[in-house]
Design a protein around this motif. Structure first.
Motif, PDB file in Angstrom:
ATOM      1  N   PRO A   1     -51.832  33.145 -25.421  1.00 52.09           N
ATOM      2  CA  PRO A   1     -51.753  34.073 -26.560  1.00 52.09           C
ATOM      3  C   PRO A   1     -50.810  33.629 -27.669  1.00 52.09           C
ATOM      4  O   PRO A   1     -50.877  34.172 -28.776  1.00 52.09           O
ATOM      5  CB  PRO A   1     -51.284  35.379 -25.910  1.00 52.09           C
ATOM      6  CG  PRO A   1     -50.644  34.979 -24.630  1.00 52.09           C
ATOM      7  CD  PRO A   1     -51.378  33.774 -24.170  1.00 52.09           C
ATOM      8  N   TRP A   2     -49.926  32.663 -27.381  1.00 59.19           N
ATOM      9  CA  TRP A   2     -49.042  32.172 -28.438  1.00 59.19           C
ATOM     10  C   TRP A   2     -49.821  31.408 -29.504  1.00 59.19           C
ATOM     11  O   TRP A   2     -49.268  31.101 -30.571  1.00 59.19           O
ATOM     12  CB  TRP A   2     -47.950  31.289 -27.852  1.00 59.19           C
ATOM     13  CG  TRP A   2     -48.451  30.188 -26.974  1.00 59.19           C
ATOM     14  CD1 TRP A   2     -48.817  28.926 -27.349  1.00 59.19           C
ATOM     15  CD2 TRP A   2     -48.654  30.246 -25.560  1.00 59.19           C
ATOM     16  NE1 TRP A   2     -49.236  28.195 -26.272  1.00 59.19           N
ATOM     17  CE2 TRP A   2     -49.142  28.982 -25.150  1.00 59.19           C
ATOM     18  CE3 TRP A   2     -48.460  31.231 -24.585  1.00 59.19           C
ATOM     19  CZ2 TRP A   2     -49.447  28.678 -23.817  1.00 59.19           C
ATOM     20  CZ3 TRP A   2     -48.760  30.934 -23.264  1.00 59.19           C
ATOM     21  CH2 TRP A   2     -49.244  29.677 -22.890  1.00 59.19           C
ATOM     22  N   ARG A   3     -51.097  31.133 -29.254  1.00 58.22           N
ATOM     23  CA  ARG A   3     -51.910  30.439 -30.250  1.00 58.22           C
ATOM     24  C   ARG A   3     -52.659  31.413 -31.168  1.00 58.22           C
ATOM     25  O   ARG A   3     -53.473  30.998 -31.997  1.00 58.22           O
ATOM     26  CB  ARG A   3     -52.910  29.508 -29.552  1.00 58.22           C
ATOM     27  CG  ARG A   3     -52.227  28.350 -28.825  1.00 58.22           C
ATOM     28  CD  ARG A   3     -53.202  27.505 -28.032  1.00 58.22           C
ATOM     29  NE  ARG A   3     -54.147  26.790 -28.876  1.00 58.22           N
ATOM     30  CZ  ARG A   3     -53.923  25.606 -29.440  1.00 58.22           C
ATOM     31  NH1 ARG A   3     -52.758  25.006 -29.242  1.00 58.22           N
ATOM     32  NH2 ARG A   3     -54.834  25.015 -30.180  1.00 58.22           N
ATOM     33  N   ARG A   4     -52.370  32.700 -31.038  1.00 56.09           N
ATOM     34  CA  ARG A   4     -52.934  33.673 -31.967  1.00 56.09           C
ATOM     35  C   ARG A   4     -52.347  33.443 -33.361  1.00 56.09           C
ATOM     36  O   ARG A   4     -51.322  32.779 -33.530  1.00 56.09           O
ATOM     37  CB  ARG A   4     -52.634  35.104 -31.514  1.00 56.09           C
ATOM     38  CG  ARG A   4     -53.306  35.507 -30.214  1.00 56.09           C
ATOM     39  CD  ARG A   4     -52.968  36.962 -29.892  1.00 56.09           C
ATOM     40  NE  ARG A   4     -53.404  37.350 -28.569  1.00 56.09           N
ATOM     41  CZ  ARG A   4     -54.623  37.763 -28.265  1.00 56.09           C
ATOM     42  NH1 ARG A   4     -55.547  37.825 -29.211  1.00 56.09           N
ATOM     43  NH2 ARG A   4     -54.932  38.101 -27.025  1.00 56.09           N
ATOM     44  N   PHE A   5     -52.962  34.058 -34.360  1.00 60.07           N
ATOM     45  CA  PHE A   5     -52.559  33.856 -35.759  1.00 60.07           C
ATOM     46  C   PHE A   5     -51.120  34.283 -36.021  1.00 60.07           C
ATOM     47  O   PHE A   5     -50.477  33.793 -36.946  1.00 60.07           O
ATOM     48  CB  PHE A   5     -53.505  34.644 -36.678  1.00 60.07           C
ATOM     49  CG  PHE A   5     -53.327  36.138 -36.607  1.00 60.07           C
ATOM     50  CD1 PHE A   5     -52.489  36.808 -37.483  1.00 60.07           C
ATOM     51  CD2 PHE A   5     -53.988  36.881 -35.623  1.00 60.07           C
ATOM     52  CE1 PHE A   5     -52.329  38.188 -37.414  1.00 60.07           C
ATOM     53  CE2 PHE A   5     -53.830  38.252 -35.545  1.00 60.07           C
ATOM     54  CZ  PHE A   5     -52.991  38.916 -36.437  1.00 60.07           C
ATOM     55  N   ASP A   6     -50.583  35.205 -35.210  1.00 64.72           N
ATOM     56  CA  ASP A   6     -49.248  35.734 -35.472  1.00 64.72           C
ATOM     57  C   ASP A   6     -48.173  35.073 -34.612  1.00 64.72           C
ATOM     58  O   ASP A   6     -47.036  35.553 -34.558  1.00 64.72           O
ATOM     59  CB  ASP A   6     -49.213  37.239 -35.255  1.00 64.72           C
ATOM     60  CG  ASP A   6     -49.598  37.643 -33.822  1.00 64.72           C
ATOM     61  OD1 ASP A   6     -50.092  36.774 -33.071  1.00 64.72           O
ATOM     62  OD2 ASP A   6     -49.412  38.823 -33.482  1.00 64.72           O
ATOM     63  N   GLY A   7     -48.506  33.949 -33.955  1.00 68.42           N
ATOM     64  CA  GLY A   7     -47.539  33.306 -33.068  1.00 68.42           C
ATOM     65  C   GLY A   7     -46.257  32.904 -33.772  1.00 68.42           C
ATOM     66  O   GLY A   7     -45.147  33.153 -33.285  1.00 68.42           O
TER      67      GLY A   7
END
Length: 325
Positions: free
Chosen positions: A157-163
């Motif tokens: 999930p750290w690769r989401r746009f808000d990371g």
């Protein structure tokens, strides 16, 4: 220590791994390419670009990340997994005949008797740093290895746009917006950024945020790197080298661009430093890894994913040892 060792009564010259690695980095820089950059589109690569061990699942660190990133397999195979011949064999996999591996390294401390210590009846020992060199092969070179399946966004999930936003917010760094320059100020301990609209894309803005956060990590109250160098000095150039490598490591994990503009004079400074000291790139890579780990730890999902890792690359017990002192 004598560089000539005897085997079967004949002298042979020991390979200088420090010089070999430095020569490769220097050649890439002279060709106009910083080898730690990832000049591809992460959204089209099919998965994480950071090299990992095929058996343990752990990321490779520091100089090993750079060396594996320079491998042609990083561009062509889409498989970030590597392991040694011994590791592959233990899993029932087979490195194909004729395949050429990539040399990576692992540090080890060897405790020996200190013969120069005073003869006072007490036992004296000292630690000698040794560089363990071993060869790894990419997953695309191995028969029988399971097909690589990139982790989903739910698994990473750290690769989401808000990371990057999460990391920057959790770091507690003071960020000021305005002007036409991006920098970290050690004297005021703040990050200065132009407005987001000044960047080509939100991803480019996030990548620069992470670059400046890597500089921020070096403050005395954090990782305590030497940030006293003035622009144009060797100290300044070295800090830029550390931050450039570190931000590439961070941005690769987050799926962000790694191409960040740098003053052209940095390249000449980096080349001069590396040519004069063959261990400089090892020190820079180690410092960059610490900075990247510091920054990434501010993302709770990434930090949780690393909780079962000891932070070291997997090493092979039968790999040759090379004196690092």
């Amino acid at each position: 220590m004598n560089n000539n060792i005897k085997r079967n009564g004949r002298a042979s010259t020991r390979r200088d791994h420090y010089q070999d690695v430095t020569d490769r980095i220097v050649a890439a820089l002279e060709a106009g390419t910083a080898p730690w950059r990832r000049p591809w589109d992460p959204e089209k690569s099919g998965g994480p670009l950071s090299p990992i061990n095929a058996v343990t699942g752990r990321r490779y660190h520091g100089i090993n990340d750079l060396l594996l990133g320079m491998s042609l397999f990083s561009f062509a195979s889409g498989d970030p997994r590597y392991c040694s011949y011994k590791q592959a064999k233990a899993r029932g996999w087979q490195v194909r005949a004729g395949e050429k591996g990539t040399t990576v390294f692992f540090y080890k401390q060897l405790r020996v008797e200190d013969r120069d210590a005073p003869a006072d009846g007490e036992e004296h020992t000292r630690n000698i740093p040794l560089l363990r060199a071993y060869t790894v092969f990419n997953g695309s070179q191995i028969d029988g290895i399971p097909e690589f399946v990139p982790p989903t966004i739910e698994e990473a999930p750290w690769r989401r746009f808000d990371g990057a936003d999460i990391i920057l917010r959790n770091s507690g760094a003071v960020v000021r917006i305005g002007g036409d320059q991006a920098f970290y100020s050690p004297s005021t301990d703040h990050i200065q950024l132009p407005p987001e609209r000044a960047f080509r894309s939100p991803e480019a803005y996030a990548a620069v945020q992470m670059h400046e956060l890597c500089h921020y990590s070096g403050a005395p109250s954090r990782l305590n790197r030497d940030l006293t160098g003035r622009f144009g000095s060797a100290k300044y150039a070295f800090e830029e080298l550390v931050a450039d490598i570190a931000s590439c490591l961070v941005n690769t994990e987050l799926g962000l661009p790694t191409e960040i503009e740098n003053h052209a004079s940095y390249i000449s400074f980096w080349l001069a430093r590396l040519k004069s000291d063959k261990r400089e790139i090892f020190r820079a890579a180690a410092a960059a890894q610490k900075a990247a780990d510091y920054c990434l730890a501010f993302h709770p999902d990434f930090a949780g994913s690393q909780s079962d890792s000891d932070g070291h690359d997997a090493a092979e017990s039968d790999a040759p040892l090379v004196e690092a002192a």
